[in-house]
Design a protein around this motif. Structure first.
Motif, mmCIF file in Angstrom:
data_model
loop_
_atom_site.group_PDB
_atom_site.id
_atom_site.type_symbol
_atom_site.label_atom_id
_atom_site.label_comp_id
_atom_site.label_asym_id
_atom_site.label_seq_id
_atom_site.Cartn_x
_atom_site.Cartn_y
_atom_site.Cartn_z
ATOM 1 N N THR A 95 0.943 -1.124 0.268
ATOM 2 C CA THR A 95 -0.111 -0.070 -0.056
ATOM 3 C C THR A 95 0.954 1.222 -0.002
ATOM 4 O OG1 THR A 95 -0.002 -0.254 2.461
ATOM 5 C CG2 THR A 95 -1.845 -1.094 1.231
ATOM 6 N N SER A 96 2.013 1.009 -0.580
ATOM 7 C CA SER A 96 3.134 2.230 -0.542
ATOM 8 C C SER A 96 2.431 3.652 -0.542
ATOM 9 C CB SER A 96 4.077 1.896 -1.693
ATOM 10 O OG SER A 96 5.064 2.700 -1.727
ATOM 11 N N GLY A 97 2.952 4.504 0.328
ATOM 12 C CA GLY A 97 2.680 5.580 0.333
ATOM 13 C C GLY A 97 1.152 6.218 0.767
ATOM 14 N N SER A 98 0.157 5.347 0.736
ATOM 15 C CA SER A 98 -1.037 5.567 0.929
ATOM 16 C C SER A 98 -1.573 5.472 2.152
ATOM 17 C CB SER A 98 -2.064 4.533 -0.074
ATOM 18 O OG SER A 98 -2.028 3.243 0.541
ATOM 19 N N ARG A 99 -0.658 4.884 3.123
ATOM 20 C CA ARG A 99 -1.188 4.804 4.711
ATOM 21 C C ARG A 99 -0.330 4.190 5.483
ATOM 22 N NH1 ARG A 99 -5.689 0.259 4.849
ATOM 23 N NH2 ARG A 99 -5.821 0.638 2.912
ATOM 24 N N LEU A 100 -0.227 4.663 6.847
ATOM 25 C CA LEU A 100 0.736 4.103 7.908
ATOM 26 C C LEU A 100 -0.299 3.488 8.546
ATOM 27 C CD1 LEU A 100 3.183 7.076 8.982
ATOM 28 C CD2 LEU A 100 3.287 5.025 7.639
ATOM 29 N N THR A 101 0.118 2.121 9.147
ATOM 30 C CA THR A 101 -0.277 1.589 10.009
ATOM 31 C C THR A 101 0.250 1.718 11.530
ATOM 32 O OG1 THR A 101 -0.903 0.055 8.187
ATOM 33 C CG2 THR A 101 -1.486 -1.030 10.598
ATOM 34 N N PHE A 102 -0.271 1.850 12.486
ATOM 35 C CA PHE A 102 0.252 2.189 13.550
ATOM 36 C C PHE A 102 0.374 0.944 14.480
ATOM 37 C CE2 PHE A 102 1.298 6.455 13.846
ATOM 38 C CZ PHE A 102 0.810 6.990 12.614
ATOM 39 N N GLY A 103 1.260 0.844 15.453
ATOM 40 C CA GLY A 103 1.220 -0.383 16.621
ATOM 41 C C GLY A 103 0.334 0.390 17.596
ATOM 42 N N GLU A 104 0.450 -0.634 18.828
ATOM 43 C CA GLU A 104 -0.410 -0.259 19.837
ATOM 44 C C GLU A 104 0.079 0.718 20.766
ATOM 45 O OE1 GLU A 104 -2.698 -4.645 19.571
ATOM 46 O OE2 GLU A 104 -1.121 -4.340 21.357
ATOM 47 N N GLY A 105 1.203 0.757 20.722
ATOM 48 C CA GLY A 105 2.086 1.873 21.627
ATOM 49 C C GLY A 105 2.933 1.635 22.860
ATOM 50 N N THR A 106 3.746 2.278 23.190
ATOM 51 C CA THR A 106 4.354 1.828 24.637
ATOM 52 C C THR A 106 4.094 3.193 25.466
ATOM 53 O OG1 THR A 106 5.900 0.303 23.679
ATOM 54 C CG2 THR A 106 6.512 1.413 25.584
ATOM 55 N N GLN A 107 3.479 2.965 26.447
ATOM 56 C CA GLN A 107 3.396 4.044 27.385
ATOM 57 C C GLN A 107 4.838 4.330 28.213
ATOM 58 O OE1 GLN A 107 1.337 6.469 28.058
ATOM 59 N NE2 GLN A 107 2.859 7.349 29.538
ATOM 60 N N LEU A 108 5.351 5.344 28.067
ATOM 61 C CA LEU A 108 6.707 5.425 28.833
ATOM 62 C C LEU A 108 6.573 6.340 29.870
ATOM 63 C CD1 LEU A 108 9.765 5.202 29.332
ATOM 64 C CD2 LEU A 108 10.309 6.936 27.774
ATOM 65 N N THR A 109 7.060 6.239 30.897
ATOM 66 C CA THR A 109 6.845 7.201 32.376
ATOM 67 C C THR A 109 8.228 7.054 32.782
ATOM 68 O OG1 THR A 109 4.623 6.103 32.980
ATOM 69 C CG2 THR A 109 5.965 7.415 34.676
ATOM 70 N N VAL A 110 8.589 8.342 32.924
ATOM 71 C CA VAL A 110 10.020 8.837 33.408
ATOM 72 C C VAL A 110 10.084 9.425 34.562
ATOM 73 C CG1 VAL A 110 12.440 9.812 32.790
ATOM 74 C CG2 VAL A 110 10.955 8.851 31.131
ATOM 75 N N ASN A 111 10.456 8.840 35.694
ATOM 76 C CA ASN A 111 10.312 9.516 37.018
ATOM 77 C C ASN A 111 11.467 10.417 37.579
ATOM 78 O OD1 ASN A 111 7.785 7.784 37.738
ATOM 79 N ND2 ASN A 111 9.276 6.040 37.399
ATOM 80 N N PRO A 112 11.150 11.528 37.876
ATOM 81 C CA PRO A 112 12.117 12.378 38.175
ATOM 82 C C PRO A 112 13.186 12.111 39.307
ATOM 83 C CG PRO A 112 10.112 13.505 38.775
ATOM 84 C CD PRO A 112 9.606 12.188 38.101
#
Lengths: 111, 113
Positions: free
Chosen positions: B96-113
């Motif tokens: 589907t070159s160039g017509s769409r991006l398919t996204f992953g489910e994501g990683t929630q990153l938390t950086v603690n101070p």
């Protein structure tokens, strides 16, 4: 100088209503998209337009109708809203299918 | 079907540590991109790596791509509290070159101070 702007940002409406979300991009891109992000943050493409022509229409209920009056605008109209339509809707644009620029999202809550 | 799957789903680290997120995909691709989403905001493009590239750097970000394993990793070095966000990989499939991006489910990153 917002690149991709969409309105409204928040929308709370009752089941059965019809609503529209508007989107405009000032990047000169040829391609515009609507993505839906659910409560688990899963992002799924709904529609894609290239130079006002529909090129992607995923399995989306026909209650959802995109309209592109020109290549800088892609509006999303939703008829007969249902509870399951509650989500964040993102408008986006790109050139030559590369980097996608997203709007800030429209939070739709159907009650 | 979901193209990208990310691992871990959530990651919590201390400021100054490195964060590594992984993405696997299923089909042949033109390129793979990483995006960041702050809470309540839209996604912002971080970096694009083409299928013929193996590694790419941008500031504190390092992305690798292994097309034989259909996987990519995003490394954030010397993390900061401001890096707290969700990170998504997205693939531009050959078919589907160039017509769409398919996204992953994501990683929630938390950086603690």
């Amino acid at each position: 100088d917002t690149a991709v702007s969409q309105t409204p940002k928040y929308l709370v409406t009752q089941m059965g209503n019809d609503k529209s979300i508007k989107c405009e991009q000032n990047l000169g891109h040829d391609t515009m998209y609507w993505y839906k992000q659910d409560s688990k943050k899963f992002l799924k493409i709904m529609f894609s337009y290239n130079n006002k022509e529909l090129i992607i229409n995923e399995t989306v209920p026909n209650r959802f109708s995109p309209k592109s009056p020109d290549k800088a605008h892609l509006n999303l109209h939703i008829n007969s809203l249902e509870l399951g339509d509650s989500a964040v809707y993102f408008c986006a644009s790109s050139q030559a299918g590369l980097t996608i620029y997203f709007g800030e999202g429209s939070w739709l809550t159907v009650v | 079907s979901q193209q990208g799957e990310e691992d871990p789903q959530a990651l919590s680290i201390q400021e100054g540590e490195n964060a590594t997120m992984n993405c696997s995909y299923k089909t042949s691709i033109n390129n793979l991109q990483w995006y960041r989403q702050n809470s309540g905001r839209g996604l912002v493009h971080l970096i694009l790596i083409r299928s013929n590239e193996r590694e790419k750097h941008s500031g504190r970000l390092r992305v690798t791509l292994d097309t034989s394993k259909k996987s990519s990793s995003l490394l954030i070095t010397a993390s900061r509290a401001a890096d707290t966000a969700s990170y998504f990989c997205a693939t531009d499939a050959l078919e589907t070159s160039g017509s769409r991006l398919t996204f992953g489910e994501g990683t929630q990153l938390t950086v603690n101070p």
